[in-house]
Scaffold this motif. Structure first.
Motif: not given
Length: 158
Positions: A152-158
């Motif tokens: 979720m953090v990776r998706r939020w950052r991209s």
């Protein structure tokens, strides 16, 4: 060249993330199955009064080589005697051991057993009934939760 290394790093992180989620899901599934087995056992278990007749001390923790590690301490497993509903005296060693011992010789305990197989008895205690489901479920929830949070953090950052 730098771009190629970065792509490999992303791919490796993605595999690690999905691996954590998959491994966590597997552990969580095992924990749920163990919970179901325990709940099923409890739903039709007969109860009897038993007595701890001995403590069986064992060195259970061994390294990968099978050798006892220096910091290992022996674990005490209570040996319990009870009389089943058919009037037969029964004796079993509990599947849950501890150090220091949870029980002493002479302690009275409640025994749970199936009427069709009284030799498969357990002491009615938290560790013998719920420890494995909680360990597997907790590890599974932790791994799956961590992998999902990273995704979720990776998706939020991209």
């Amino acid at each position: 060249m730098e771009f190629e290394v970065q792509v490999r790093g992303r791919t490796a992180r993605r595999w690690i993330m999905f691996g954590m989620i998959a491994l966590g899901a597997m552990f969580l599934a095992i924990g749920l199955v163990l919970t179901g087995v325990t709940a099923s056992f409890l739903s039709d278990a007969k109860r009897a009064r038993g007595s701890v007749v001995a403590l069986e001390w064992r060195d259970d923790d061994h390294g990968a080589s099978g050798k006892t590690l220096e910091h290992d301490t022996p674990v005490a497993y209570p040996v319990v005697e009870f009389t089943s509903a058919d009037g037969m005296p029964r004796k079993f060693r509990s599947s849950a051991g501890s150090n220091p011992p949870s029980y002493q010789k002479g302690d009275l305990v409640e025994v749970l057993y199936r009427a069709d197989s009284p030799e498969d008895a357990q002491v009615n205690g938290f560790a013998s009934l719920w420890l494995l489901p909680l360990i597997f479920g907790g590890v599974g929830l932790g791994l799956s939760g961590a992998g999902t949070a990273v995704a979720m953090v990776r998706r939020w950052r991209s």
